[in-house]
Design an enzyme around this catalytic site. Structure first.
Site, mmCIF file in Angstrom:
data_model
loop_
_atom_site.group_PDB
_atom_site.id
_atom_site.type_symbol
_atom_site.label_atom_id
_atom_site.label_comp_id
_atom_site.label_asym_id
_atom_site.label_seq_id
_atom_site.Cartn_x
_atom_site.Cartn_y
_atom_site.Cartn_z
ATOM 1 N N CYS A 117 -109.114 7.923 53.726
ATOM 2 C CA CYS A 117 -109.782 9.155 53.301
ATOM 3 C C CYS A 117 -109.455 9.539 51.859
ATOM 4 O O CYS A 117 -110.106 10.415 51.287
ATOM 5 C CB CYS A 117 -109.423 10.297 54.244
ATOM 6 S SG CYS A 117 -110.032 10.060 55.930
ATOM 7 N N HIS A 257 -111.001 16.959 50.772
ATOM 8 C CA HIS A 257 -111.461 16.021 51.785
ATOM 9 C C HIS A 257 -111.903 16.803 53.018
ATOM 10 O O HIS A 257 -111.241 17.740 53.450
ATOM 11 C CB HIS A 257 -110.336 15.049 52.154
ATOM 12 C CG HIS A 257 -110.625 14.228 53.363
ATOM 13 N ND1 HIS A 257 -111.774 13.481 53.492
ATOM 14 C CD2 HIS A 257 -109.919 14.053 54.523
ATOM 15 C CE1 HIS A 257 -111.764 12.870 54.664
ATOM 16 N NE2 HIS A 257 -110.655 13.207 55.313
ATOM 17 N N ASN A 287 -116.476 14.085 59.234
ATOM 18 C CA ASN A 287 -115.554 13.368 58.354
ATOM 19 C C ASN A 287 -116.125 11.984 58.068
ATOM 20 O O ASN A 287 -116.117 11.114 58.932
ATOM 21 C CB ASN A 287 -114.180 13.251 59.021
ATOM 22 C CG ASN A 287 -113.151 12.561 58.143
ATOM 23 O OD1 ASN A 287 -113.474 12.031 57.078
ATOM 24 N ND2 ASN A 287 -111.910 12.547 58.585
#
Length: 350
Positions: A117, A257, A287
């Site tokens: 990520c 994020h 996500n």
């Protein structure tokens, strides 16, 4: 005296698949509910790539094509492509090779970068270094992941979180006071087992047993990841503000994020930066791992004005995390005919 060269974002592109996976649909296949998912994560829906026709390289190439379609940039001008991804098409060859081919980037070299990520942040800093060296003039950094390829849709703890997508930025040199500033990037391998896909690599190659044990799907310790994410993103952000001699009041926008809305809120509170300065699109996409930050930049590009300070912060598997600041500059000229709108929703089947 030669002026300092900085890397500035001069164009953006994005792509998400047409198929929408809603909370309501997930509640029909695992023990969950729309209300629970919204309250715990902030996610309402996510986009899912076609299982057979869309791989990560296709998502990345579509984001780059969107960039090329909308800005006055020629594909043959691109010199390098950094593909941040945790879900390459194959272990070998690099997905970036396919991206260059599909995008017509005939003069570019490419390589994959897996920072989970945090991949786009790591790629952005790496791309900025190529520009700052003076040897490269046009570098594309693209974050793309087909998370649906490693999500176990029998595991309610993970299947609610992830979606597919891609976002791309073009970096070019500038001697003006714009661009990517100093960054903080960190890893701690002690967190590896808390968020991982156990099988499929060199330690546990694919065999009948790993398939039977569903070891090729992502697994995570959600509570531990949550705690570490809040602490790491907050501390890295504070550190990078000090490194760039910026006060929190000078930050115009925070680009975090997009893993969980509650994580984002906690980081905002720790930094004492008003939540209205934080850009969020997790409700639409979930996500998307390496794609979250560039998709936020793409979604909200019209809100960013030259001279504004953006704070980017990420956290992911590895554990990997970091933060950077950038001073938003002038985007290059757009073409008269703008291309791409979000694809219409299509039925989902898993």
């Amino acid at each position: 005296m030669r002026k300092e060269i900085r890397a500035t974002i001069s164009a953006l592109g994005g792509y998400v698949p047409s198929t929408v996976l809603t909370n309501q649909f997930l509640s029909t296949i695992v023990d969950t509910s729309d209300e629970w998912i919204r309250q715990r994560t902030g996610i309402e829906e996510r986009r899912i790539a076609n299982a057979e026709d869309e791989a990560t390289s296709d998502l990345a190439a579509s984001a780059i094509q969107n960039l090329l379609d909308n800005y006055k940039v020629k594909p043959e001008e691109i010199e390098a492509v950094i593909l941040a991804t945790a879900t390459p098409d194959h272990l070998l060859a690099p997905a970036s090779s396919l991206v260059c081919k599909k995008s017509g980037l005939i003069n570019a070299f490419g390589f994959d970068l897996n920072g989970a990520c945090s991949g786009f942040l790591f790629g952005l800093t790496t791309g900025a270094s190529l520009i700052e060296s003076g040897r490269y003039k046009k570098v594309i950094v693209v974050g793309a992941d087909k998370m649906s390829s490693i999500v176990d849709y029998k595991d309610r703890n993970s299947c609610i979180l992830f979606g597919d997508g891609a976002g791309a930025v073009l970096l070019e040199p500038t001697t003006e006071d714009y661009g990517v500033m100093e960054s903080v990037m960190k890893t701690d391998g002690g967190g590896t087992e808390s968020l991982m896909v156990k099988a499929g690599g060199s330690r546990f190659p694919a065999i009948a047993e790993t398939i039977e044990n569903r070891s090729h799907y992502i697994r995570q310790n959600g509570a531990l990841v949550f705690k570490n994410a809040v602490e790491a993103m907050s501390s890295a952000s504070s550190e990078v503000l000090d490194l760039n001699d910026l006060d929190k009041e000078e930050i115009d926008w925070v680009i975090p994020h997009q893993a969980n809305k509650r994580i984002i809120q906690a980081v905002s509170e720790r930094l004492n930066i008003p939540f209205e300065k934080v850009k969020i699109n997790i409700e639409k996409y979930g996500n998307t791992t390496s794609a979250t930050v560039p998709l936020v930049l793409w979604d909200f590009a019209e809100d960013f004005k030259p001279g504004q300070h953006l704070l980017i912060t990420t956290f992911g598997a590895g554990f990997s995390w970091g933060a950077t600041c950038l001073r938003w500059g002038q985007l290059c000229n757009k073409k008269e005919k703008q291309e791409y709108a979000l694809p219409q929703s299509e039925p989902i089947s898993l």
